[in-house]
Design an enzyme around this catalytic site. Structure first.
Site, mmCIF file in Angstrom:
data_model
loop_
_atom_site.group_PDB
_atom_site.id
_atom_site.type_symbol
_atom_site.label_atom_id
_atom_site.label_comp_id
_atom_site.label_asym_id
_atom_site.label_seq_id
_atom_site.Cartn_x
_atom_site.Cartn_y
_atom_site.Cartn_z
ATOM 1 N N TYR A 154 -21.057 -6.328 -30.698
ATOM 2 C CA TYR A 154 -20.647 -6.058 -29.420
ATOM 3 C C TYR A 154 -21.221 -4.681 -29.112
ATOM 4 O O TYR A 154 -21.477 -4.292 -27.928
ATOM 5 C CB TYR A 154 -19.097 -6.192 -29.419
ATOM 6 C CG TYR A 154 -18.267 -5.779 -28.302
ATOM 7 C CD1 TYR A 154 -18.361 -6.608 -27.033
ATOM 8 C CD2 TYR A 154 -17.500 -4.706 -28.155
ATOM 9 C CE1 TYR A 154 -17.754 -6.248 -25.758
ATOM 10 C CE2 TYR A 154 -17.209 -4.361 -26.900
ATOM 11 C CZ TYR A 154 -16.975 -5.029 -25.881
ATOM 12 O OH TYR A 154 -16.541 -4.810 -24.636
ATOM 13 N N ALA A 188 -5.026 -3.075 -23.016
ATOM 14 C CA ALA A 188 -4.592 -4.399 -23.402
ATOM 15 C C ALA A 188 -4.867 -5.254 -22.089
ATOM 16 O O ALA A 188 -4.430 -5.224 -21.166
ATOM 17 C CB ALA A 188 -2.985 -4.188 -23.409
ATOM 18 N N THR A 189 -5.718 -6.170 -22.435
ATOM 19 C CA THR A 189 -6.316 -7.348 -21.742
ATOM 20 C C THR A 189 -6.516 -8.637 -22.362
ATOM 21 O O THR A 189 -6.180 -8.630 -23.214
ATOM 22 C CB THR A 189 -7.693 -6.912 -21.009
ATOM 23 O OG1 THR A 189 -8.757 -7.113 -22.092
ATOM 24 C CG2 THR A 189 -7.636 -5.644 -20.335
#
Lengths: 250, 456
Positions: A154, A188-189
């Site tokens: 990533y 925070a997703t």
């Protein structure tokens, strides 16, 4: 002044917060993303809450043809007007052991986070330069600042995106086009659900990230970390000498 | 792939936290996938903002579904006041969208930080229950996802049995996806409030009986520590919607705009014994003295949500938490029942800051809805262990004896037998649940405790 922004990856947690902030200022939106159902729900929400126009554009970032068609499609949707700004908020993140074992997933990570992002932003950048005005916001990640053993797949896709945005900003800084790199730390997703502790003081809520992004647009800032503390955390992580870094578990 | 996290959850009372598997569906598609996978998710339970006090929104061995992403308001008709939204939308959101266009909530509990789904599941009520009934009365339509993954639309005029079982059904009939709510027209964001002190319980009840018809909103604060001839002394807060001509010139310029409150937070848990008889009676003395009879124009935030300006106020009860106890008595036994409750409180000396009295109006068709005509008293009881449990047992006995009832959204301790005695329409609810969820896929710790489950 009333502008139109296109949000790429509009169903993401950060994108929803950014869309609401922009809409609360009266800007119209084009919501682009994969799920027509979600985009429709979001569009209705923005129209109901803020009485702006929100149109939707369905595309899949892993499909090259759909990505390269985005500029034209968005202009068509916007009554033949080039949009005023583009906010790239999509990205995928798989647990690294999965991308290590499955190279197709690794390829997908690079295709979505890097290749498609670069292609679509370059296309908008070209059009913005011709017009002499535009805003480009790319949501990259602190993970791109230094490759770490636990998350470098990533990370490398986001490092590439960050480098692209750096160069684009360098080239366009006197062409009237504002290019902003956003490097969120923990947020925070849904993408990070289960991976970050939402109660940690290092973890931002999407609305905090959105507030930082809008401030960066207002002030034409080039690069932001959000939360701000990540600038210093990453400065330390980048400056740890390699021989020490190799002994850490990050 | 749906990420599950283990999280320690409790109700707002913080009583007996429990480790639960939690998922926050990011989309409708993901939500449907969770409900479609019976094997991976044998038990599920929706949780809003966790404002119910006890164990209604926790579930051992199940998947607790959070509503953070289901917060979209889908339409609002400013001509009719009908709003359609997802279940995770909060009452604060609805106020923000509807109030500037001249519509307010048809009824509201004492906090705006609850979700629409939670408000329906608990069939919440407010200061205007004697006039406007509960939240469920204002729901025109619900979209549910049922235990078998199918979607079902219901309303008062469409599968009414399922609709009314869902209203007050504590999330046990299905997952509420969307709701249509009828808002109420208003001309300002302010209320005309009369404060009236009453010296004891008789005076309080007589005043409520006499003046409730003059006010849309009526609620009283009761000093639980006053004893003897002051037992049940109170401050009644009686309100009506303010009209434009009631406002000051400054307010009248922007009748729907209220300056945001300076919000405070309780940053840490207080030590367990910070609230004791002395500190609370001191607070109560000051509170009583600070509320002489007067009338004033008050904005909605101040009138309806005084505690919302203090974040995490529940922490003042310390880490052991508290239980909330809401007792409802029918008119015939209210005076006797309330007196017995207050005397018991006094005997145990367990401090309760917030004791709220309210006269309730007619019941609605929902089999598990809480209120019927009578008087209800709500109080916080700090968790001091066995002494608290003993007091609650005694209070339960009073309620059972006087034909009273407890509120599921507040309850942490009720036994199955007590529940059966208090909710005679339990079987009607279970008949609906048997139809839509025979395998008890939707279950909470509270449902297990009070026996709100289908047995074969």
């Amino acid at each position: 002044m009333n502008r139109t922004y296109i949000i790429l990856g509009a169903a993401s947690g950060i994108a929803k917060a950014v869309s609401r902030s922009l809409a609360s200022r009266g800007h119209d939106l084009i919501l682009a993303g994969r799920s027509q159902e979600e985009l429709n729900l979001l569009a209705k929400d923005l129209e109901t809450r803020h009485q702006v126009q929100a149109r939707i554009l369905v595309f899949d970032a892993s499909c090259r043809a759909e990505v390269t068609g985005l500029l034209e499609a968005s202009t068509r949707l916007n009554d033949a007007q080039l949009v005023d700004g583009v906010i790239l908020a999509y990205g995928v993140m798989f647990p690294q052991p999965e991308t290590e074992a499955n190279l197709d997933l690794l390829a997908l990570t690079l295709e979505v986070n890097l290749v498609s992002s670069v292609l679509v932003l370059q296309a908008f950048a070209n059009a913005f330069v011709t017009r002499g005005r535009g805003v480009i916001v790319g949501i990259s990640s602190v993970a791109g600042d230094r490759g770490r053993g636990s998350n470098y797949h990533y990370g490398c896709s986001k490092a590439g995106l960050s480098a692209f945005l750096d160069g684009l900003r360098h080239r366009l800084h006197d062409k009237g086009v504002h290019v902003c790199t956003v490097k969120p730390g923990f947020v925070a997703t849904p993408m990070t659900d289960g991976l970050v502790n939402p109660n940690s003081p290092l973890c931002a809520r999407p609305d905090q990230v959105a507030r930082d992004i809008l401030r960066a647009i207002d002030r034409k800032t080039g690069r932001i970390y959000t939360l701000w503390v990540w600038r210093w955390i990453m400065m330390i992580i980048r400056s740890v000498p390699e021989f020490l870094f190799l002994r850490t578990k990050l | 792939m749906i990420a599950l996290t283990e999280r320690t959850l409790s109700g707002w009372g913080g009583y007996q936290p429990l480790s639960c598997s939690v998922a926050e569906p990011s989309s409708r598609g993901q939500l449907r996938r969770i409900l479609d996978s019976q094997v991976e998710h044998p038990h599920v339970l929706a949780r809003g903002l966790g404002r119910s006090y006890g164990d209604s929104a926790v579930c051992r061995g199940g998947t607790v579904l959070l509503q953070g992403n289901a917060d979209r308001i889908l339409s609002f008709d400013r001509a009719t006041g009908l709003v359609r939204c997802e279940a995770g939308v909060t009452l604060a959101d609805l106020i923000q969208v509807c109030l500037p266009r001249g519509w307010f909530l048809p009824t509201t509990p004492g906090t705006k930080f609850v979700t629409v789904g939670g408000a329906i599941a608990a069939d919440v009520h407010g200061k205007n229950h004697h006039v406007d009934g509960t939240f469920g009365r204002w729901i025109r339509r619900l979209t549910l996802l049922l235990a078998d993954g199918s979607e079902r639309v219901c309303g008062p005029d469409q599968d009414g049995d399922l609709f009314w079982a869902t209203v007050g059904g504590m999330g046990l009939t299905g997952y509420i996806v969307e709701a249509e709510i009828q808002m109420r027209p208003c001309t300002t964001a302010y209320f005309r409030v009369d404060y009236r002190r009453h010296r004891n319980l008789d005076a309080t009840l007589a005043a409520m009986e006499e003046t409730d018809s003059d006010y849309r909103y009526s609620v009283g604060w009761i000093d639980c520590l006053a004893r003897g001839r002051h037992l049940g002394r109170s401050v009644l807060m009686l309100g009506n919607d303010a009209r434009a001509e009631d406002l000051s010139a400054q307010q009248a310029d922007h009748p729907f705009t209220v300056a945001p409150k300076n919000r405070k937070s309780v940053p840490i848990y207080f030590p367990n014994m910070a609230l004791n008889r002395l500190s609370v009676s001191l607070f109560n003395e000051v509170y009583f003295a600070a509320h002489p009879d007067r009338s004033s124009i008050v904005d909605f935030d101040t009138y309806f949500y005084p505690l919302d300006s203090i974040h995490h106020w529940n922490r003042i009860y310390g880490r052991r938490g508290f239980v909330q106890y809401q007792a409802l008595f029918p008119p015939g036994t209210a005076e006797k029942g309330l007196r017995a409750v207050l005397e018991t409180l006094g005997r145990f000396g367990l401090a309760s800051f917030l004791a709220v009295i309210k006269r309730s109006g007619p019941a609605n068709p929902a089999p598990l809805s809480y209120l019927y005509p009578g008087y209800t008293l709500a109080l916080d009881i700090p968790n001091v262990g066995e002494r608290m449990l003993e007091m609650v047992r005694q209070l339960d006995k009073i309620l059972l004896h006087e034909g009273g009832r407890l509120y599921l959204a507040k309850d942490s301790l009720m036994s199955e037998d007590t529940f059966r005695a208090m909710y005679p329409r339990r079987d009607e609810f279970l008949a609906v649940k048997r139809r839509v969820d025979p395998g008890n896929r939707f279950v909470s710790e509270q449902a297990r405790r009070v026996g709100l489950i289908v047995t074969s």
